[in-house]
Design a protein around this motif. Structure first.
Motif, mmCIF file in Angstrom:
data_model
loop_
_atom_site.group_PDB
_atom_site.id
_atom_site.type_symbol
_atom_site.label_atom_id
_atom_site.label_comp_id
_atom_site.label_asym_id
_atom_site.label_seq_id
_atom_site.Cartn_x
_atom_site.Cartn_y
_atom_site.Cartn_z
ATOM 1 N N GLN A 255 0.861 -1.153 0.002
ATOM 2 C CA GLN A 255 -0.070 0.094 -0.187
ATOM 3 C C GLN A 255 0.937 1.405 -0.081
ATOM 4 O OE1 GLN A 255 -0.702 0.846 4.671
ATOM 5 N NE2 GLN A 255 -2.482 0.044 3.622
ATOM 6 N N CYS A 256 0.342 2.342 -0.338
ATOM 7 C CA CYS A 256 1.213 3.542 -0.207
ATOM 8 C C CYS A 256 1.397 3.857 1.259
ATOM 9 C CB CYS A 256 0.187 4.688 -1.034
ATOM 10 S SG CYS A 256 -0.076 4.583 -2.664
ATOM 11 N N LYS A 257 2.612 4.332 1.387
ATOM 12 C CA LYS A 257 3.313 4.717 2.575
ATOM 13 C C LYS A 257 3.576 6.195 2.446
ATOM 14 C CE LYS A 257 3.094 0.701 4.081
ATOM 15 N NZ LYS A 257 2.168 -0.058 5.154
ATOM 16 N N ILE A 258 2.771 7.120 3.308
ATOM 17 C CA ILE A 258 2.936 8.617 3.312
ATOM 18 C C ILE A 258 3.575 9.165 4.421
ATOM 19 C CG2 ILE A 258 1.599 10.837 2.770
ATOM 20 C CD1 ILE A 258 -0.432 8.842 1.452
ATOM 21 N N ASN A 259 4.457 10.103 4.247
ATOM 22 C CA ASN A 259 4.905 11.101 5.499
ATOM 23 C C ASN A 259 4.947 12.251 4.718
ATOM 24 O OD1 ASN A 259 6.511 11.058 8.071
ATOM 25 N ND2 ASN A 259 7.553 12.568 6.717
ATOM 26 N N VAL A 260 4.043 13.196 5.839
ATOM 27 C CA VAL A 260 4.022 14.739 5.456
ATOM 28 C C VAL A 260 4.770 15.416 6.654
ATOM 29 C CG1 VAL A 260 2.507 16.774 4.943
ATOM 30 C CG2 VAL A 260 1.847 14.426 4.408
ATOM 31 N N THR A 261 5.840 16.132 6.170
ATOM 32 C CA THR A 261 6.759 16.728 7.269
ATOM 33 C C THR A 261 6.529 18.374 7.216
ATOM 34 O OG1 THR A 261 8.362 14.859 6.992
ATOM 35 C CG2 THR A 261 9.005 17.136 8.063
ATOM 36 N N PHE A 262 6.176 18.784 8.561
ATOM 37 C CA PHE A 262 6.113 19.993 8.628
ATOM 38 C C PHE A 262 7.219 20.419 9.680
ATOM 39 C CE2 PHE A 262 1.873 18.522 8.072
ATOM 40 C CZ PHE A 262 1.131 19.658 7.538
ATOM 41 N N THR A 263 7.855 21.545 9.235
ATOM 42 C CA THR A 263 8.743 22.213 9.983
ATOM 43 C C THR A 263 8.101 23.330 11.196
ATOM 44 O OG1 THR A 263 9.139 24.309 8.621
ATOM 45 C CG2 THR A 263 10.747 22.341 8.343
ATOM 46 N N THR A 264 8.248 23.366 12.388
ATOM 47 C CA THR A 264 7.366 24.124 13.371
ATOM 48 C C THR A 264 7.988 25.303 13.529
ATOM 49 O OG1 THR A 264 8.649 22.850 15.271
ATOM 50 C CG2 THR A 264 6.810 21.719 14.350
ATOM 51 N N GLY A 265 9.262 25.634 13.719
ATOM 52 C CA GLY A 265 9.861 26.818 13.906
ATOM 53 C C GLY A 265 9.839 27.043 15.573
ATOM 54 N N VAL A 266 9.366 25.793 16.243
ATOM 55 C CA VAL A 266 9.287 26.137 17.860
ATOM 56 C C VAL A 266 10.305 25.055 18.450
ATOM 57 C CG1 VAL A 266 7.727 25.649 19.778
ATOM 58 C CG2 VAL A 266 6.875 26.727 17.709
ATOM 59 N N PHE A 279 -1.589 21.332 19.606
ATOM 60 C CA PHE A 279 -1.759 21.285 18.213
ATOM 61 C C PHE A 279 -1.609 19.968 18.032
ATOM 62 C CE2 PHE A 279 0.043 20.718 14.062
ATOM 63 C CZ PHE A 279 -1.139 21.195 13.183
ATOM 64 N N HIS A 280 -0.275 19.506 18.206
ATOM 65 C CA HIS A 280 -0.088 17.895 18.049
ATOM 66 C C HIS A 280 -1.203 17.045 18.414
ATOM 67 C CE1 HIS A 280 2.216 14.280 17.932
ATOM 68 N NE2 HIS A 280 2.483 14.528 19.208
ATOM 69 N N SER A 281 -1.772 17.366 19.697
ATOM 70 C CA SER A 281 -2.718 16.422 20.179
ATOM 71 C C SER A 281 -3.972 16.488 19.355
ATOM 72 C CB SER A 281 -3.042 16.807 21.646
ATOM 73 O OG SER A 281 -3.782 15.994 22.263
ATOM 74 N N LEU A 282 -4.336 17.992 19.011
ATOM 75 C CA LEU A 282 -5.856 18.023 18.422
ATOM 76 C C LEU A 282 -5.504 17.424 16.888
ATOM 77 C CD1 LEU A 282 -6.351 21.683 19.250
ATOM 78 C CD2 LEU A 282 -7.810 19.918 19.445
ATOM 79 N N PHE A 283 -4.334 17.575 16.127
ATOM 80 C CA PHE A 283 -4.312 17.499 14.887
ATOM 81 C C PHE A 283 -3.944 15.652 14.664
ATOM 82 C CE2 PHE A 283 -1.336 17.896 10.912
ATOM 83 C CZ PHE A 283 -2.397 17.986 9.972
ATOM 84 N N GLY A 284 -3.345 14.996 15.218
ATOM 85 C CA GLY A 284 -3.155 13.597 14.841
ATOM 86 C C GLY A 284 -2.624 12.684 15.928
ATOM 87 N N VAL A 406 0.446 29.153 16.449
ATOM 88 C CA VAL A 406 1.680 27.994 16.094
ATOM 89 C C VAL A 406 1.322 27.236 15.018
ATOM 90 C CG1 VAL A 406 0.894 26.082 17.686
ATOM 91 C CG2 VAL A 406 3.185 26.837 17.561
ATOM 92 N N ALA A 407 0.044 26.929 14.728
ATOM 93 C CA ALA A 407 -0.231 26.099 13.541
ATOM 94 C C ALA A 407 0.019 26.959 12.307
ATOM 95 C CB ALA A 407 -1.632 25.741 13.476
ATOM 96 N N SER A 408 -0.265 28.275 12.331
ATOM 97 C CA SER A 408 -0.137 29.172 11.182
ATOM 98 C C SER A 408 1.556 29.354 10.891
ATOM 99 C CB SER A 408 -0.655 30.342 11.364
ATOM 100 O OG SER A 408 -2.052 30.248 11.388
ATOM 101 N N GLY A 409 2.139 29.191 11.943
ATOM 102 C CA GLY A 409 3.828 29.488 12.018
ATOM 103 C C GLY A 409 4.502 28.162 11.207
ATOM 104 N N MET A 410 3.693 27.048 11.040
ATOM 105 C CA MET A 410 4.461 26.015 10.604
ATOM 106 C C MET A 410 4.576 25.853 9.120
ATOM 107 S SD MET A 410 2.420 23.090 12.956
ATOM 108 C CE MET A 410 2.543 21.677 11.671
ATOM 109 N N LYS A 411 5.352 25.262 8.519
ATOM 110 C CA LYS A 411 5.475 25.092 6.857
ATOM 111 C C LYS A 411 5.641 23.781 6.451
ATOM 112 C CE LYS A 411 7.865 29.515 6.870
ATOM 113 N NZ LYS A 411 9.134 30.406 6.301
ATOM 114 N N LYS A 412 4.622 23.447 5.576
ATOM 115 C CA LYS A 412 4.846 22.285 5.083
ATOM 116 C C LYS A 412 6.182 21.820 4.050
ATOM 117 C CE LYS A 412 1.856 20.451 1.902
ATOM 118 N NZ LYS A 412 0.665 19.802 1.338
ATOM 119 N N ALA A 413 7.092 21.071 4.702
ATOM 120 C CA ALA A 413 8.442 21.069 4.132
ATOM 121 C C ALA A 413 8.444 19.957 2.934
ATOM 122 C CB ALA A 413 9.341 20.652 5.270
#
Length: 434
Positions: A255-266, A279-284, A406-413
């Motif tokens: 199956q497809c294995k997916i990893n989406v990496t964000f940089t947090t700046g924190v 945010f981490h708890s709310l998100f996933g 803090v979520a808005s300060g993240m960037k999808k890398a």
């Protein structure tokens, strides 16, 4: 909550926590390979040789453990950013069993002997069979454990972004050169000159235990002298690409294995860290998180999905597996939930539930001796003074506005997809790992 009492002498640090909370004394010997000073594969093999079940002779080691009523010696290796940590653990029963103090002293001596005795004998003289067995282990793990695809796809993303300074293949090559050229002895001396942290948790007097640890380990630590450090094979850092890069790699997966990496700046311990953790708890991070609820339970697009927070590299990873037909939908849904939180779409009841989940998670974890040591090591390596009570207090005060900020300060890398070879027919650019 109790805290550790610490004492340090040069590179030896002793941390004790007197408590009658547990039925055992817990001993943790941590050896720190700072910033990859020693090639990680070389460090791992040397530590595994030192603490093998047959390093002192299997029968002799078992007899010593039995005499202390101790369980099996555990040796674990962990990567914390560019720093590698070897953790050797022993558990000694207390309570009604006699001679707890003497058995704890014997356990400390056992750990010291296993680490330093080869140097006292004048050489790192493990036999060829043992070395070849550890070489085979290193080769199996060089490209990540191929049975754990989540680690594979996350590791790909970290290497691509340049957060991993050396590839595992380069480390394996360095190890092979080291064994072939007879340089394990030189690197062993470097291991002995690495920072050492000894944690002891149990029913004892703190000053007595600190003195006992120092008496057992300090003479060997002072005696150990590092030689000239052998040269490490050089590497070229991976070129950092534009944010939002998507990589597709064909592999023999089901199956497809997916990893989406964000940089947090924190950074860990910063004022924004509690909001990021929430945010981490709310998100996933939890079974009640948004990604779990929408993608797994409601849509049933994924078999599992979760987020992990890397405090050392300032990244947050969303990892999942899905069929090839749902890849686009899954990626769009991850983006949509992230952007919803960025916009402040957070219900008060949802925020309060997330706060309670974090409080419960941390408090339960703090009841486990292994987790207590791990949290303390994190603070030591990050040079953070924040205690667990302070973290929980900060979590309880986080607002929805702070989480959105803090979520808005993240960037999808980068998004990395391992795609089944059998299901892909279009031309694809080959991905290579030097």
């Amino acid at each position: 909550m109790q805290s550790f009492i610490s004492e340090q002498y040069n590179r030896l640090s002793v941390h004790v926590m007197p408590t009658r909370k547990y039925a055992n004394d817990y001993l943790h010997l941590c050896i720190v390979n700072e910033q990859g000073r020693i090639p990680s594969a070389v460090f791992a093999v040397i530590v595994r040789l030192l603490f093998r079940q047959d390093s002192l002779g299997k029968r002799k080691l078992q007899q010593q453990l039995w005499s202390m009523y101790a369980d099996e010696l555990r040796c674990e290796l962990e990567q914390k950013g560019e720093t590698q940590l070897a953790s050797i653990q022993l558990r000694i029963p207390t309570g009604l069993l006699p001679g707890t103090e003497a058995r704890t002293r014997d356990a400390l001596k056992l750990l010291a002997d296993m680490m330093f005795e080869p140097s006292l004998r004048g050489g790192f003289d493990f036999n060829e069979v043992q070395i070849q067995e550890e070489l085979a282990w290193a080769e199996h793990h060089a490209g990540y454990d191929v049975s754990d695809w989540d680690k594979v796809v996350q590791g790909r993303s970290l290497e691509w972004l340049g957060y991993v300074g050396r590839s595992r293949e380069a480390d394996l090559e360095q190890l092979q050169h080291c064994v072939r050229d007879g340089k394990l002895q030189q690197w062993y001396r470097e291991v002995l000159c690495s920072p050492i942290h000894i944690h002891v948790i149990g029913d004892f007097q703190s000053d007595v235990m600190i003195a006992q640890v120092m008496e057992t380990f300090l003479p060997s630590v002072v005696t150990a002298e590092g030689g000239e450090t052998p040269s490490v094979i050089g590497y070229q850092p991976t070129e950092r690409l534009e944010e939002g890069e998507m990589m597709l790699e064909l592999m023999d997966v089901q199956q497809c294995k997916i990893n989406v990496t964000f940089t947090t700046g924190v950074t860990y311990g910063s004022p924004d860290y509690p909001a990021l953790f929430l945010f981490h708890s709310l998100f996933g991070a939890t079974p009640a998180s948004r990604l779990q609820s929408k993608l797994r339970e409601r849509k049933q697009w994924v078999y599992q999905i979760y987020s992990t927070l890397d405090n050392y590299r300032g990244t947050l990873h969303v990892t999942t597996g899905t069929s090839s037909g749902y890849v686009t939908e899954v990626l769009e849904a991850i983006d949509a939930e992230w952007l919803r939180i960025c916009s402040g779409d957070i219900q008060e009841v949802e925020l309060n539930r997330a706060i309670q989940n974090v409080m419960h998670y941390v408090q339960v974890g703090y009841d486990l001796p292994e987790q207590v040591v791990n949290l303390h090591i994190d603070r030591l390596l990050n040079q953070v003074q924040m205690t667990t009570p302070q973290f929980l207090e900060a979590i309880s005060c986080v607002t929805a506005v702070q989480v959105a900020e803090v979520a808005s300060g993240m960037k999808k890398a980068v998004t990395w997809i391992l795609y089944p070879e059998s299901e892909y027919s279009a031309p694809v650019q080959e991905v290579t790992h030097e």
